[in-house]
Design a protein around this motif. Structure first.
Motif, PDB file in Angstrom:
ATOM      1  N   PRO A 142     146.344  66.247  47.952  1.00 60.46           N
ATOM      2  CA  PRO A 142     147.876  65.587  47.537  1.00 60.46           C
ATOM      3  C   PRO A 142     147.434  63.792  47.498  1.00 60.46           C
ATOM      4  CG  PRO A 142     147.607  65.953  49.689  1.00 60.46           C
ATOM      5  CD  PRO A 142     146.179  66.718  49.558  1.00 60.46           C
ATOM      6  N   TYR A 143     148.649  63.237  46.894  1.00 65.58           N
ATOM      7  CA  TYR A 143     148.357  61.970  46.356  1.00 65.58           C
ATOM      8  C   TYR A 143     146.720  61.361  45.709  1.00 65.58           C
ATOM      9  CZ  TYR A 143     151.869  62.724  50.165  1.00 65.58           C
ATOM     10  OH  TYR A 143     153.270  62.768  50.200  1.00 65.58           O
ATOM     11  N   ALA A 144     146.753  62.490  44.975  1.00 68.96           N
ATOM     12  CA  ALA A 144     145.304  61.924  44.003  1.00 68.96           C
ATOM     13  C   ALA A 144     145.014  60.732  43.582  1.00 68.96           C
ATOM     14  CB  ALA A 144     144.829  63.078  43.657  1.00 68.96           C
ATOM     15  N   GLU A 145     146.609  60.088  43.190  1.00 69.55           N
ATOM     16  CA  GLU A 145     146.036  58.642  42.626  1.00 69.55           C
ATOM     17  C   GLU A 145     146.341  57.543  43.032  1.00 69.55           C
ATOM     18  OE1 GLU A 145     150.222  60.492  43.081  1.00 69.55           O
ATOM     19  OE2 GLU A 145     148.596  61.055  42.108  1.00 69.55           O
ATOM     20  N   LEU A 146     145.562  58.546  43.997  1.00 65.63           N
ATOM     21  CA  LEU A 146     145.877  57.113  45.410  1.00 65.63           C
ATOM     22  C   LEU A 146     144.662  56.579  46.543  1.00 65.63           C
ATOM     23  CD1 LEU A 146     149.836  57.098  47.236  1.00 65.63           C
ATOM     24  CD2 LEU A 146     148.447  55.546  46.045  1.00 65.63           C
ATOM     25  N   PRO A 147     144.257  55.706  46.699  1.00 62.97           N
ATOM     26  CA  PRO A 147     143.045  55.463  47.436  1.00 62.97           C
ATOM     27  C   PRO A 147     143.118  56.552  48.759  1.00 62.97           C
ATOM     28  CG  PRO A 147     144.298  53.921  46.983  1.00 62.97           C
ATOM     29  CD  PRO A 147     144.490  54.351  46.276  1.00 62.97           C
ATOM     30  N   LYS A 207     157.284  60.973  48.730  1.00 65.55           N
ATOM     31  CA  LYS A 207     156.339  61.677  46.828  1.00 65.55           C
ATOM     32  C   LYS A 207     157.172  60.069  46.529  1.00 65.55           C
ATOM     33  CE  LYS A 207     154.799  64.058  43.447  1.00 65.55           C
ATOM     34  NZ  LYS A 207     153.260  64.419  43.817  1.00 65.55           N
ATOM     35  N   GLN A 208     158.263  59.737  46.295  1.00 62.84           N
ATOM     36  CA  GLN A 208     158.637  58.750  46.031  1.00 62.84           C
ATOM     37  C   GLN A 208     157.720  57.257  46.162  1.00 62.84           C
ATOM     38  OE1 GLN A 208     162.595  58.362  47.073  1.00 62.84           O
ATOM     39  NE2 GLN A 208     163.063  59.121  45.583  1.00 62.84           N
ATOM     40  N   LEU A 209     157.373  57.055  47.550  1.00 65.30           N
ATOM     41  CA  LEU A 209     156.691  56.102  47.913  1.00 65.30           C
ATOM     42  C   LEU A 209     154.873  55.888  47.442  1.00 65.30           C
ATOM     43  CD1 LEU A 209     155.981  53.828  49.772  1.00 65.30           C
ATOM     44  CD2 LEU A 209     155.207  55.200  51.771  1.00 65.30           C
ATOM     45  N   ALA A 210     154.114  57.496  47.665  1.00 69.17           N
ATOM     46  CA  ALA A 210     153.044  57.519  46.986  1.00 69.17           C
ATOM     47  C   ALA A 210     153.308  57.537  45.714  1.00 69.17           C
ATOM     48  CB  ALA A 210     153.230  58.866  46.859  1.00 69.17           C
ATOM     49  N   THR A 211     154.332  57.351  44.485  1.00 70.03           N
ATOM     50  CA  THR A 211     154.519  56.455  43.232  1.00 70.03           C
ATOM     51  C   THR A 211     154.799  55.845  43.042  1.00 70.03           C
ATOM     52  OG1 THR A 211     155.959  59.968  43.028  1.00 70.03           O
ATOM     53  CG2 THR A 211     155.774  56.995  40.586  1.00 70.03           C
ATOM     54  N   SER A 212     155.735  54.938  43.818  1.00 71.79           N
ATOM     55  CA  SER A 212     155.317  53.690  43.439  1.00 71.79           C
ATOM     56  C   SER A 212     154.335  53.008  43.934  1.00 71.79           C
ATOM     57  CB  SER A 212     156.578  53.294  44.519  1.00 71.79           C
ATOM     58  OG  SER A 212     157.503  53.726  44.401  1.00 71.79           O
ATOM     59  N   LEU A 235     149.174  58.883  54.285  1.00 75.47           N
ATOM     60  CA  LEU A 235     150.616  59.737  53.751  1.00 75.47           C
ATOM     61  C   LEU A 235     150.639  61.410  53.545  1.00 75.47           C
ATOM     62  CD1 LEU A 235     150.780  57.826  49.766  1.00 75.47           C
ATOM     63  CD2 LEU A 235     152.866  58.191  52.131  1.00 75.47           C
ATOM     64  N   THR A 236     149.621  62.187  53.986  1.00 75.63           N
ATOM     65  CA  THR A 236     148.853  63.638  53.947  1.00 75.63           C
ATOM     66  C   THR A 236     149.788  63.983  54.912  1.00 75.63           C
ATOM     67  OG1 THR A 236     148.092  63.002  52.126  1.00 75.63           O
ATOM     68  CG2 THR A 236     148.036  65.065  53.829  1.00 75.63           C
ATOM     69  N   SER A 279     153.556  62.967  56.493  1.00 73.92           N
ATOM     70  CA  SER A 279     154.560  63.918  55.534  1.00 73.92           C
ATOM     71  C   SER A 279     154.621  65.130  56.291  1.00 73.92           C
ATOM     72  CB  SER A 279     153.959  63.818  54.269  1.00 73.92           C
ATOM     73  OG  SER A 279     152.642  64.890  53.941  1.00 73.92           O
ATOM     74  N   ALA A 280     153.240  65.418  56.807  1.00 72.91           N
ATOM     75  CA  ALA A 280     152.922  66.599  57.756  1.00 72.91           C
ATOM     76  C   ALA A 280     153.745  66.481  58.984  1.00 72.91           C
ATOM     77  CB  ALA A 280     151.716  66.691  58.245  1.00 72.91           C
ATOM     78  N   SER A 281     154.077  65.475  59.071  1.00 73.99           N
ATOM     79  CA  SER A 281     154.916  65.006  60.345  1.00 73.99           C
ATOM     80  C   SER A 281     155.934  64.943  60.387  1.00 73.99           C
ATOM     81  CB  SER A 281     154.230  63.617  61.433  1.00 73.99           C
ATOM     82  OG  SER A 281     155.104  62.639  60.731  1.00 73.99           O
ATOM     83  N   CYS A 282     156.523  65.148  58.875  1.00 68.07           N
ATOM     84  CA  CYS A 282     158.231  64.631  58.597  1.00 68.07           C
ATOM     85  C   CYS A 282     157.678  65.034  57.560  1.00 68.07           C
ATOM     86  CB  CYS A 282     158.139  63.236  58.149  1.00 68.07           C
ATOM     87  SG  CYS A 282     157.986  62.097  59.499  1.00 68.07           S
ATOM     88  N   GLU A 283     157.941  67.389  57.370  1.00 64.00           N
ATOM     89  CA  GLU A 283     158.911  67.659  56.559  1.00 64.00           C
ATOM     90  C   GLU A 283     160.087  67.679  55.565  1.00 64.00           C
ATOM     91  OE1 GLU A 283     157.284  71.769  57.201  1.00 64.00           O
ATOM     92  OE2 GLU A 283     156.275  71.191  58.620  1.00 64.00           O
ATOM     93  N   HIS A 284     161.413  67.597  56.763  1.00 64.12           N
ATOM     94  CA  HIS A 284     162.048  67.331  55.692  1.00 64.12           C
ATOM     95  C   HIS A 284     162.373  65.750  54.984  1.00 64.12           C
ATOM     96  CE1 HIS A 284     162.927  65.151  59.523  1.00 64.12           C
ATOM     97  NE2 HIS A 284     163.374  64.360  59.340  1.00 64.12           N
ATOM     98  N   GLU A 285     161.464  65.047  55.014  1.00 65.22           N
ATOM     99  CA  GLU A 285     161.701  63.429  54.189  1.00 65.22           C
ATOM    100  C   GLU A 285     160.548  63.249  53.054  1.00 65.22           C
ATOM    101  OE1 GLU A 285     163.734  61.604  55.142  1.00 65.22           O
ATOM    102  OE2 GLU A 285     164.866  62.620  56.271  1.00 65.22           O
ATOM    103  N   ALA A 286     160.463  64.967  52.699  1.00 67.27           N
ATOM    104  CA  ALA A 286     159.145  65.467  52.050  1.00 67.27           C
ATOM    105  C   ALA A 286     159.392  64.226  50.799  1.00 67.27           C
ATOM    106  CB  ALA A 286     158.714  66.082  51.555  1.00 67.27           C
ATOM    107  N   ALA A 287     160.400  64.424  50.353  1.00 60.19           N
ATOM    108  CA  ALA A 287     160.343  63.632  48.886  1.00 60.19           C
ATOM    109  C   ALA A 287     160.839  61.867  48.614  1.00 60.19           C
ATOM    110  CB  ALA A 287     162.686  63.993  48.297  1.00 60.19           C
ATOM    111  N   LEU A 288     161.341  61.824  50.215  1.00 58.68           N
ATOM    112  CA  LEU A 288     160.492  59.899  50.816  1.00 58.68           C
ATOM    113  C   LEU A 288     159.228  59.595  50.231  1.00 58.68           C
ATOM    114  CD1 LEU A 288     163.500  59.288  52.930  1.00 58.68           C
ATOM    115  CD2 LEU A 288     163.513  58.609  50.806  1.00 58.68           C
TER     116      LEU A 288
END
Length: 177
Positions: free
Chosen positions: A106-111, A133-138, A118-119, A122-131
């Motif tokens: 996951p998030y392979a495009e980042l260092p 993903k947006q953070l990772a994209t940015s 981030l992994t 995101s595992a600790s806050c499963e209900h915020e997965a979309a946020l």
């Protein structure tokens, strides 16, 4: 006086050698990435490629997780556009391989250190997965533009030094004529 000419020529030679090795390394990286793409394309056209095979081939050609993600995306775009005849029936398999890669890395495009953090978040806050993903994209866009800028600046600095050395050498030689 001949010592200053020799020093200038020596400096110019060292700069040129460093530049040549830098360019050769870039060419080798490109060749290895192309070999990786070729072998993945052949595996897809033969119909016997699995995600584990991609990991082994990536190790063989020294491709990191970001390069694998990029290569899979390149192959998918070629398959969708019809640019590569061998890939025309591989769109669904490429999509599946991309999903497997995103699950495994996951998030392979980042260092890697940011990806791990981030992994974990995101595992600790499963209900915020979309946020996440947006953070990772940015972060990915910011990181890639930063890497391009650093690469551009280092190439510019290198060639500036080489041109400066050539200018110094020409100036020293012209003083003695």
């Amino acid at each position: 006086m001949s010592m200053s000419i020799n020093s200038a020529l020596f400096g110019m030679t060292i700069g040129a050698v460093i530049g040549i090795f830098s360019n050769l390394k870039d060419l080798a990286d490109i060749k290895w990435r192309n070999q990786f793409l070729r072998q993945i394309t052949e595996g897809l056209s033969n119909g016997n490629l699995e995600y584990e095979d991609i990991q082994h081939i990536a190790e063989r050609w020294s491709q990191d997780r970001k390069a694998v993600l990029f290569s899979l995306r390149v192959l998918l775009s070629k398959a969708l556009s019809g640019d590569e005849a061998k890939l025309k029936d591989s769109c669904n398999l490429l999509r599946q391989l991309l999903r497997q890669h995103e699950q495994a890395e996951p998030y392979a495009e980042l260092p890697e250190n940011i990806s791990i953090q981030l992994t974990a978040l995101s595992a600790s806050c499963e209900h915020e997965a979309a946020l996440f993903k947006q953070l990772a994209t940015s972060l990915s866009e910011l990181y890639s533009s930063n890497q391009r800028q650093i690469s551009r600046q280092s190439k510019l600095a290198f060639w500036s030094v080489v041109i400066g050395m050539v200018g110094i050498a020409i100036g020293v030689v012209s003083c003695f004529k």
